[in-house]
Design a protein around this motif. Structure first.
Motif, PDB file in Angstrom:
ATOM      1  N   THR A  12     -12.598 -60.260  63.294  1.00 55.32           N
ATOM      2  CA  THR A  12     -11.269 -59.675  63.096  1.00 55.32           C
ATOM      3  C   THR A  12     -10.805 -59.911  61.669  1.00 55.32           C
ATOM      4  N   ARG A  13      -9.895 -59.075  61.209  1.00 58.07           N
ATOM      5  CA  ARG A  13      -9.326 -59.274  59.877  1.00 58.07           C
ATOM      6  C   ARG A  13      -8.483 -60.540  59.836  1.00 58.07           C
ATOM      7  N   ASN A  14      -7.907 -60.901  60.974  1.00 58.69           N
ATOM      8  CA  ASN A  14      -7.100 -62.115  61.029  1.00 58.69           C
ATOM      9  C   ASN A  14      -7.959 -63.350  60.741  1.00 58.69           C
ATOM     10  N   MET A  15      -9.210 -63.350  61.208  1.00 58.37           N
ATOM     11  CA  MET A  15     -10.112 -64.471  60.931  1.00 58.37           C
ATOM     12  C   MET A  15     -10.405 -64.574  59.433  1.00 58.37           C
ATOM     13  N   VAL A  16     -10.553 -63.435  58.768  1.00 63.15           N
ATOM     14  CA  VAL A  16     -10.789 -63.423  57.322  1.00 63.15           C
ATOM     15  C   VAL A  16      -9.551 -63.951  56.602  1.00 63.15           C
ATOM     16  N   THR A  17      -8.386 -63.526  57.051  1.00 62.23           N
ATOM     17  CA  THR A  17      -7.133 -63.966  56.443  1.00 62.23           C
ATOM     18  C   THR A  17      -6.994 -65.481  56.543  1.00 62.23           C
ATOM     19  N   GLU A  18      -7.317 -66.040  57.704  1.00 63.89           N
ATOM     20  CA  GLU A  18      -7.251 -67.501  57.886  1.00 63.89           C
ATOM     21  C   GLU A  18      -8.224 -68.205  56.944  1.00 63.89           C
ATOM     22  N   ALA A  19      -9.434 -67.658  56.801  1.00 61.64           N
ATOM     23  CA  ALA A  19     -10.420 -68.253  55.899  1.00 61.64           C
ATOM     24  C   ALA A  19      -9.926 -68.205  54.452  1.00 61.64           C
ATOM     25  N   CYS A  20      -9.269 -67.120  54.086  1.00 61.32           N
ATOM     26  CA  CYS A  20      -8.709 -67.009  52.726  1.00 61.32           C
ATOM     27  C   CYS A  20      -7.612 -68.042  52.506  1.00 61.32           C
ATOM     28  N   LYS A  21      -6.748 -68.216  53.499  1.00 61.79           N
ATOM     29  CA  LYS A  21      -5.656 -69.183  53.377  1.00 61.79           C
ATOM     30  C   LYS A  21      -6.179 -70.607  53.245  1.00 61.79           C
ATOM     31  N   LYS A  22      -7.354 -70.870  53.819  1.00 65.98           N
ATOM     32  CA  LYS A  22      -7.957 -72.209  53.731  1.00 65.98           C
ATOM     33  C   LYS A  22      -8.842 -72.359  52.493  1.00 65.98           C
ATOM     34  N   ASN A  23      -8.807 -71.364  51.601  1.00 67.04           N
ATOM     35  CA  ASN A  23      -9.590 -71.352  50.363  1.00 67.04           C
ATOM     36  C   ASN A  23     -11.092 -71.412  50.614  1.00 67.04           C
TER      37      ASN A  23
END
Length: 129
Positions: free
Chosen positions: A15-26
């Motif tokens: 999901t795009r939400n999983m990518v967003t979370e990974a981005c937020k965690k650097n």
């Protein structure tokens, strides 16, 4: 195309939400710079991210219109992750299996009953002698 949409389109995340979370965690970088989910990616960009205990390195070859099928992913990206990383992951899996076999943890209710029955059989044999 946005980095979150690109990694979703080439099937690295469900999901795009999983990518967003990974981005937020650097966890995701583009050309060595930590990326926000809205970071635009272009052909020849190098994307590095950590997923499933592997640091993946991919190069963007082209931008897909929509999410692509698994067989078509190689048209849009080149996987530059070293082969040693995958071999190391295989060794990790094998070592985990070696130290603790699957299903050898806490006994199940059936296992306990079998153990109790075995103990009772031995106890009854001793009484008969």
């Amino acid at each position: 195309m946005r980095i979150d949409k690109y990694l979703w389109c080439v099937r690295y995340y469900k999901t795009r939400n999983m990518v967003t979370e990974a981005c937020k965690k650097n966890h995701i970088t583009v050309n060595g710079v930590v990326a926000k989910p809205s970071k635009e990616v272009f052909p020849t960009d190098k994307i590095t991210f950590r997923k499933d205990q592997i640091t993946q390195i991919i190069t963007v070859l082209d931008i897909p219109e929509n999410r692509v099928g698994a067989k078509l992913v190689d048209i849009y990206r080149r996987n530059d992750t070293p082969a040693e990383v995958y071999q190391h992951l295989e060794l990790l899996k094998l070592s985990k299996e070696h130290y603790r076999k699957t299903g050898t943890g806490r006994p199940t209710k059936k296992d306990r009953r079998d153990i109790d029955d075995y103990g009772n059989e031995i106890h009854h044999e001793d009484e008969e002698d």
